[in-house]
Design a protein around this motif. Structure first.
Motif, mmCIF file in Angstrom:
data_model
loop_
_atom_site.group_PDB
_atom_site.id
_atom_site.type_symbol
_atom_site.label_atom_id
_atom_site.label_comp_id
_atom_site.label_asym_id
_atom_site.label_seq_id
_atom_site.Cartn_x
_atom_site.Cartn_y
_atom_site.Cartn_z
ATOM 1 N N CYS A 63 0.063 11.061 -3.426
ATOM 2 C CA CYS A 63 1.413 11.533 -3.261
ATOM 3 C C CYS A 63 2.419 10.172 -3.169
ATOM 4 O O CYS A 63 1.909 9.405 -2.451
ATOM 5 C CB CYS A 63 1.750 12.616 -2.241
ATOM 6 S SG CYS A 63 3.444 13.455 -2.267
ATOM 7 N N ILE A 64 3.421 10.473 -3.717
ATOM 8 C CA ILE A 64 4.498 9.456 -3.513
ATOM 9 C C ILE A 64 5.963 10.315 -3.448
ATOM 10 O O ILE A 64 6.246 11.201 -3.911
ATOM 11 C CB ILE A 64 4.780 8.551 -4.823
ATOM 12 C CG1 ILE A 64 5.867 7.595 -4.543
ATOM 13 C CG2 ILE A 64 5.008 9.406 -6.071
ATOM 14 C CD1 ILE A 64 5.740 6.507 -5.560
ATOM 15 N N SER A 65 6.480 9.820 -2.087
ATOM 16 C CA SER A 65 7.594 10.346 -1.808
ATOM 17 C C SER A 65 9.067 10.029 -2.549
ATOM 18 O O SER A 65 8.767 8.935 -3.212
ATOM 19 C CB SER A 65 8.008 10.257 -0.216
ATOM 20 O OG SER A 65 8.498 9.156 -0.046
ATOM 21 N N ASP A 93 11.795 7.377 0.471
ATOM 22 C CA ASP A 93 11.530 6.144 1.051
ATOM 23 C C ASP A 93 10.354 5.585 -0.106
ATOM 24 O O ASP A 93 9.878 4.223 0.278
ATOM 25 C CB ASP A 93 11.324 5.925 2.368
ATOM 26 C CG ASP A 93 10.119 6.422 2.754
ATOM 27 O OD1 ASP A 93 9.757 6.406 4.044
ATOM 28 O OD2 ASP A 93 9.280 7.046 2.004
ATOM 29 N N GLY A 94 9.742 6.072 -0.728
ATOM 30 C CA GLY A 94 8.677 5.784 -1.660
ATOM 31 C C GLY A 94 7.348 5.532 -1.126
ATOM 32 O O GLY A 94 6.405 4.878 -1.519
ATOM 33 N N SER A 95 7.084 6.411 0.023
ATOM 34 C CA SER A 95 5.932 6.100 0.897
ATOM 35 C C SER A 95 4.880 6.768 0.020
ATOM 36 O O SER A 95 5.264 7.716 -0.805
ATOM 37 C CB SER A 95 5.883 7.217 2.254
ATOM 38 O OG SER A 95 6.898 6.488 2.876
ATOM 39 N N THR A 96 3.619 6.164 -0.158
ATOM 40 C CA THR A 96 2.391 6.681 -0.719
ATOM 41 C C THR A 96 1.351 7.128 0.295
ATOM 42 O O THR A 96 1.105 6.513 1.249
ATOM 43 C CB THR A 96 2.099 5.502 -1.655
ATOM 44 O OG1 THR A 96 1.749 4.563 -1.035
ATOM 45 C CG2 THR A 96 3.098 5.438 -2.730
ATOM 46 N N TYR A 97 0.531 8.153 -0.084
ATOM 47 C CA TYR A 97 -0.433 8.836 0.327
ATOM 48 C C TYR A 97 -1.741 8.878 -0.537
ATOM 49 O O TYR A 97 -1.724 9.097 -1.751
ATOM 50 C CB TYR A 97 -0.208 9.915 1.040
ATOM 51 C CG TYR A 97 1.259 10.010 1.983
ATOM 52 C CD1 TYR A 97 2.224 10.288 1.461
ATOM 53 C CD2 TYR A 97 1.068 9.549 3.361
ATOM 54 C CE1 TYR A 97 3.433 9.939 2.297
ATOM 55 C CE2 TYR A 97 2.129 9.437 4.072
ATOM 56 C CZ TYR A 97 3.338 9.746 3.487
ATOM 57 O OH TYR A 97 4.495 9.658 4.236
ATOM 58 N N TYR A 98 -2.964 8.811 -0.108
ATOM 59 C CA TYR A 98 -4.153 8.737 -0.663
ATOM 60 C C TYR A 98 -5.263 9.540 0.184
ATOM 61 O O TYR A 98 -5.253 9.518 1.407
ATOM 62 C CB TYR A 98 -4.539 7.322 -1.082
ATOM 63 C CG TYR A 98 -3.707 6.546 -1.983
ATOM 64 C CD1 TYR A 98 -2.684 5.718 -1.332
ATOM 65 C CD2 TYR A 98 -3.496 6.848 -3.274
ATOM 66 C CE1 TYR A 98 -2.026 4.986 -2.034
ATOM 67 C CE2 TYR A 98 -2.664 5.836 -4.092
ATOM 68 C CZ TYR A 98 -1.699 5.167 -3.292
ATOM 69 O OH TYR A 98 -0.949 4.477 -4.069
ATOM 70 N N ALA A 99 -5.905 10.291 -0.830
ATOM 71 C CA ALA A 99 -7.292 10.916 -0.212
ATOM 72 C C ALA A 99 -8.282 9.700 0.256
ATOM 73 O O ALA A 99 -8.218 8.608 -0.346
ATOM 74 C CB ALA A 99 -7.827 11.830 -0.913
ATOM 75 N N ASP A 100 -9.111 9.887 1.465
ATOM 76 C CA ASP A 100 -9.943 8.845 1.635
ATOM 77 C C ASP A 100 -10.969 8.590 0.371
ATOM 78 O O ASP A 100 -11.215 7.291 0.318
ATOM 79 C CB ASP A 100 -10.649 9.325 2.743
ATOM 80 C CG ASP A 100 -9.920 9.308 4.070
ATOM 81 O OD1 ASP A 100 -10.389 10.037 5.056
ATOM 82 O OD2 ASP A 100 -8.864 8.616 4.103
ATOM 83 N N SER A 101 -11.213 9.370 -0.265
ATOM 84 C CA SER A 101 -12.202 9.370 -1.326
ATOM 85 C C SER A 101 -11.764 8.282 -2.452
ATOM 86 O O SER A 101 -12.212 8.134 -3.418
ATOM 87 C CB SER A 101 -12.617 10.587 -2.061
ATOM 88 O OG SER A 101 -11.264 11.198 -2.620
ATOM 89 N N VAL A 102 -10.220 8.115 -2.601
ATOM 90 C CA VAL A 102 -9.750 7.247 -3.748
ATOM 91 C C VAL A 102 -9.203 6.020 -3.087
ATOM 92 O O VAL A 102 -8.456 5.281 -3.834
ATOM 93 C CB VAL A 102 -8.703 8.325 -4.471
ATOM 94 C CG1 VAL A 102 -9.417 9.465 -5.022
ATOM 95 C CG2 VAL A 102 -7.509 8.546 -3.870
ATOM 96 N N LYS A 103 -8.965 5.882 -1.702
ATOM 97 C CA LYS A 103 -8.120 4.930 -1.274
ATOM 98 C C LYS A 103 -8.762 3.625 -1.601
ATOM 99 O O LYS A 103 -9.934 3.347 -1.657
ATOM 100 C CB LYS A 103 -8.129 5.017 0.368
ATOM 101 C CG LYS A 103 -6.867 4.500 0.838
ATOM 102 C CD LYS A 103 -6.749 5.072 2.444
ATOM 103 C CE LYS A 103 -6.493 6.305 2.751
ATOM 104 N NZ LYS A 103 -6.605 6.659 4.122
ATOM 105 N N GLY A 104 -7.794 2.775 -2.048
ATOM 106 C CA GLY A 104 -8.178 1.401 -2.521
ATOM 107 C C GLY A 104 -8.654 1.460 -3.981
ATOM 108 O O GLY A 104 -9.023 0.226 -4.520
ATOM 109 N N ARG A 105 -8.793 2.503 -4.643
ATOM 110 C CA ARG A 105 -9.288 2.178 -5.813
ATOM 111 C C ARG A 105 -7.891 2.809 -6.693
ATOM 112 O O ARG A 105 -7.818 2.830 -8.217
ATOM 113 C CB ARG A 105 -10.180 3.325 -6.220
ATOM 114 C CG ARG A 105 -11.481 2.832 -5.702
ATOM 115 C CD ARG A 105 -13.054 3.497 -5.945
ATOM 116 N NE ARG A 105 -12.781 5.197 -5.524
ATOM 117 C CZ ARG A 105 -12.709 5.998 -6.598
ATOM 118 N NH1 ARG A 105 -13.282 5.639 -7.723
ATOM 119 N NH2 ARG A 105 -12.960 7.259 -5.804
#
Length: 121
Positions: A50-52, A55-67
């Motif tokens: 997700c991207i807000s 302020d442009g904050s981004t969030y990632y599921a653990d399964s895709v973080k870093g990829r």
């Protein structure tokens, strides 16, 4: 007519990359947080990123973080999901959706029809 249209899915080998696009028409994405979700056959829908808009904050599921990397281009009224180092378990239909407000919280409002991503050798 309010619409979200995803594109960029396809068949890719493990380790490959794809970039998904979520283009909005009939309204402006600027004011909304946008999320990417995926659903594989027999599985529950999963929030991926997700991207807000505040302020442009981004969030990632653990399964895709870093990829995976989510970004937005407000001038093009489009949100992107760059997916690298893809794995077979990333195979799913990917949907984008707006949140009701500017943060990645609460219910979703508009949904796209989805784009199929298949990771297979």
């Amino acid at each position: 007519q309010v619409q979200l249209v995803e594109s960029g899915g396809g068949l890719v080998q493990p380790g490959g990359s794809l970039r998904l696009s979520c283009a909005a028409s009939g309204f402006t994405l600027d004011y909304y947080a946008i999320g990417w979700f995926r659903q594989a056959p027999g599985n529950e829908r999963e929030g991926v990123s997700c991207i807000s808009s505040s302020d442009g904050s981004t969030y990632y599921a653990d399964s895709v973080k870093g990829r995976y990397t989510i970004s937005r281009d407000n001038a093009k009224n489009t949100v992107y999901l760059q997916m690298n180092s893809l794995k077979p378990e990333d195979t799913a239909v990917y949907h984008c959706a707006t949140y009701l407000g500017s943060s990645c919280q609460g219910p979703n409002d508009y949904w796209g029809q989805g784009t199929q991503v298949t990771v297979s050798s």
